[in-house]
Design a protein around this motif. Sequence first.
Motif, PDB file in Angstrom:
ATOM      1  N   LYS A  61       0.909  -1.077   0.059  1.00 15.00           N
ATOM      2  CA  LYS A  61       0.113  -0.013   0.104  1.00 15.00           C
ATOM      3  C   LYS A  61       1.046   1.213   0.167  1.00 15.00           C
ATOM      4  CE  LYS A  61      -3.874  -2.059   0.020  1.00 15.00           C
ATOM      5  NZ  LYS A  61      -4.600  -2.125  -1.423  1.00 15.00           N
ATOM      6  N   LYS A  62       1.244   1.777  -1.356  1.00 17.29           N
ATOM      7  CA  LYS A  62       1.937   3.010  -1.148  1.00 17.29           C
ATOM      8  C   LYS A  62       0.927   4.185  -1.143  1.00 17.29           C
ATOM      9  CE  LYS A  62       5.845   5.191  -1.951  1.00 17.29           C
ATOM     10  NZ  LYS A  62       6.811   5.240  -0.954  1.00 17.29           N
ATOM     11  N   TRP A  63       0.263   4.300  -0.154  1.00 10.83           N
ATOM     12  CA  TRP A  63      -0.734   5.206  -0.025  1.00 10.83           C
ATOM     13  C   TRP A  63      -0.131   6.570   0.831  1.00 10.83           C
ATOM     14  CZ3 TRP A  63      -5.553   2.102   2.144  1.00 10.83           C
ATOM     15  CH2 TRP A  63      -6.051   1.140   0.988  1.00 10.83           C
ATOM     16  N   LYS A  64      -0.833   7.636   0.803  1.00 13.94           N
ATOM     17  CA  LYS A  64      -0.524   8.936   1.588  1.00 13.94           C
ATOM     18  C   LYS A  64      -1.097   9.038   2.803  1.00 13.94           C
ATOM     19  CE  LYS A  64       0.452  11.601  -2.808  1.00 13.94           C
ATOM     20  NZ  LYS A  64       1.741  11.303  -2.693  1.00 13.94           N
ATOM     21  N   ARG A  65      -1.984   7.959   3.189  1.00 12.76           N
ATOM     22  CA  ARG A  65      -2.768   8.015   4.301  1.00 12.76           C
ATOM     23  C   ARG A  65      -2.523   6.606   4.895  1.00 12.76           C
ATOM     24  NH1 ARG A  65      -6.348   6.633   0.159  1.00 12.76           N
ATOM     25  NH2 ARG A  65      -7.733   4.913   0.655  1.00 12.76           N
ATOM     26  N   ALA A  66      -2.826   6.507   6.205  1.00 14.67           N
ATOM     27  CA  ALA A  66      -2.625   5.063   7.069  1.00 14.67           C
ATOM     28  C   ALA A  66      -3.711   4.245   6.473  1.00 14.67           C
ATOM     29  CB  ALA A  66      -3.127   5.410   8.417  1.00 14.67           C
ATOM     30  N   VAL A  67      -3.409   2.984   6.369  1.00 11.55           N
ATOM     31  CA  VAL A  67      -4.266   1.719   6.064  1.00 11.55           C
ATOM     32  C   VAL A  67      -5.600   1.459   6.995  1.00 11.55           C
ATOM     33  CG1 VAL A  67      -4.332  -0.785   5.426  1.00 11.55           C
ATOM     34  CG2 VAL A  67      -2.440   1.033   4.734  1.00 11.55           C
ATOM     35  N   PRO A  68      -6.613   1.589   6.597  1.00 14.87           N
ATOM     36  CA  PRO A  68      -7.794   1.305   7.594  1.00 14.87           C
ATOM     37  C   PRO A  68      -7.959  -0.105   7.839  1.00 14.87           C
ATOM     38  CG  PRO A  68      -8.420   1.613   5.139  1.00 14.87           C
ATOM     39  CD  PRO A  68      -6.985   1.674   5.345  1.00 14.87           C
ATOM     40  N   LYS A  69      -8.918  -0.494   8.968  1.00  9.07           N
ATOM     41  CA  LYS A  69      -9.162  -1.722   9.492  1.00  9.07           C
ATOM     42  C   LYS A  69      -9.844  -2.603   8.115  1.00  9.07           C
ATOM     43  CE  LYS A  69     -12.585  -3.859  12.465  1.00  9.07           C
ATOM     44  NZ  LYS A  69     -13.573  -3.556  13.699  1.00  9.07           N
ATOM     45  N   GLU A  70     -10.636  -1.794   7.220  1.00 12.22           N
ATOM     46  CA  GLU A  70     -11.366  -2.521   6.334  1.00 12.22           C
ATOM     47  C   GLU A  70     -10.564  -3.260   5.435  1.00 12.22           C
ATOM     48  OE1 GLU A  70     -13.879   0.282   8.555  1.00 12.22           O
ATOM     49  OE2 GLU A  70     -12.015   0.436   7.396  1.00 12.22           O
ATOM     50  N   ARG A  71      -9.375  -2.628   5.025  1.00 14.36           N
ATOM     51  CA  ARG A  71      -8.600  -3.018   4.025  1.00 14.36           C
ATOM     52  C   ARG A  71      -7.847  -4.467   4.787  1.00 14.36           C
ATOM     53  NH1 ARG A  71      -8.418  -4.228  -0.801  1.00 14.36           N
ATOM     54  NH2 ARG A  71      -7.629  -6.395  -0.110  1.00 14.36           N
ATOM     55  N   ILE A  72      -7.600  -4.274   5.883  1.00  7.24           N
ATOM     56  CA  ILE A  72      -6.905  -5.297   6.546  1.00  7.24           C
ATOM     57  C   ILE A  72      -7.838  -6.648   6.863  1.00  7.24           C
ATOM     58  CG2 ILE A  72      -5.697  -5.951   8.792  1.00  7.24           C
ATOM     59  CD1 ILE A  72      -3.971  -4.167   7.083  1.00  7.24           C
ATOM     60  N   LEU A  73      -9.253  -6.412   6.983  1.00  5.96           N
ATOM     61  CA  LEU A  73      -9.934  -7.395   7.164  1.00  5.96           C
ATOM     62  C   LEU A  73     -10.049  -7.997   5.896  1.00  5.96           C
ATOM     63  CD1 LEU A  73     -12.698  -5.951   9.350  1.00  5.96           C
ATOM     64  CD2 LEU A  73     -11.013  -7.792  10.009  1.00  5.96           C
ATOM     65  N   THR A  74     -10.254  -7.408   4.767  1.00  6.38           N
ATOM     66  CA  THR A  74     -10.402  -7.858   3.492  1.00  6.38           C
ATOM     67  C   THR A  74      -9.313  -8.860   3.238  1.00  6.38           C
ATOM     68  OG1 THR A  74     -11.794  -6.068   2.633  1.00  6.38           O
ATOM     69  CG2 THR A  74     -10.758  -7.379   0.986  1.00  6.38           C
ATOM     70  N   PHE A  75      -7.984  -8.340   3.236  1.00  2.00           N
ATOM     71  CA  PHE A  75      -6.735  -9.087   2.995  1.00  2.00           C
ATOM     72  C   PHE A  75      -6.750 -10.393   3.805  1.00  2.00           C
ATOM     73  CE2 PHE A  75      -2.051  -9.744   3.545  1.00  2.00           C
ATOM     74  CZ  PHE A  75      -1.714 -10.165   2.196  1.00  2.00           C
ATOM     75  N   TYR A  76      -6.975 -10.224   5.122  1.00  4.06           N
ATOM     76  CA  TYR A  76      -7.087 -11.361   5.967  1.00  4.06           C
ATOM     77  C   TYR A  76      -8.009 -12.338   5.430  1.00  4.06           C
ATOM     78  CZ  TYR A  76      -7.425 -14.673  10.031  1.00  4.06           C
ATOM     79  OH  TYR A  76      -7.233 -15.652  10.864  1.00  4.06           O
TER      80      TYR A  76
END
Length: 270
Positions: A61-76
């Motif tokens: 995630k080459k993002w300019k903001r912090a990664v949110p919870k929803e993205r982590i749950l989807t990846f898990y």
Amino acid sequence: MTANRPEWQRYQLEVAATLSQLGFTTEVEEKVTGVRGEHDIDVTARVTSAGITQVWVVECKKWKRAVPKERILTFYAIVTDVGADRGLVFAENGFQAGAVRAARNTNLTLTSLVDFSQNTADELATIKVRGLQERITVLENKFRSIWDLTPEERDKRIAQYIGPSGFLDLPAGHSTATSHLLACLSQMKEALNFASFNRWPVFYWALDDEYPISVNSWPGLLCITEETVATCERIYDQMVFPQGQLKDWRELQSQEMTELLTKIRQPKDE
């Protein structure tokens, strides 16, 4: 050229290169089939040690903001579906508090390139040590199981033993000829245990050395231990399924190991 790629794609390649430097075989943007379907994985990393393969899947995630919870749950969910041993999310701008909580007590690691490089070398050594210890235990049990055979079968196996007999110069086929090899296997496990507790240097006995070799780092210890275990496995296989007229166990040792030991034993003033 890499410079002409989008920033997110360059980040994937940088993550893959970091994993490759640590000994992984990597593939960028691989399609991996899971139980519920096919998934596009940013980076897939595989490492095999002592016959055990670890598969890690990576999201970048080459993002300019912090990664949110929803993205982590989807990846898990993806990590679980493909049966990966571990999932890693790389992000240089951090993770939201909910994302960190979501990753707790799972096989996910939330990290950055700098943190990962600093923290993973010892973890990979632990994985390799576990695999080597399991291989050594299996091999010890195989050699000991020879004594459960009938006297005729046992004598046949022992007669085909061409491994090192220790420093009493016992002849091949002697009833205690395998004792030295079993002692070396036990010493290898001890060396790995000492290293796991960071008690450097550790002392390692090659199969034909009366005196130990001092080893000061994981790469050196893992290299010579894995090569020695492989040689011991070939010695056992030769006892059970003899191939050709081998007269010396060193014929079963890799050329790389022979050259390495020769270099180690070379007097420093030469």
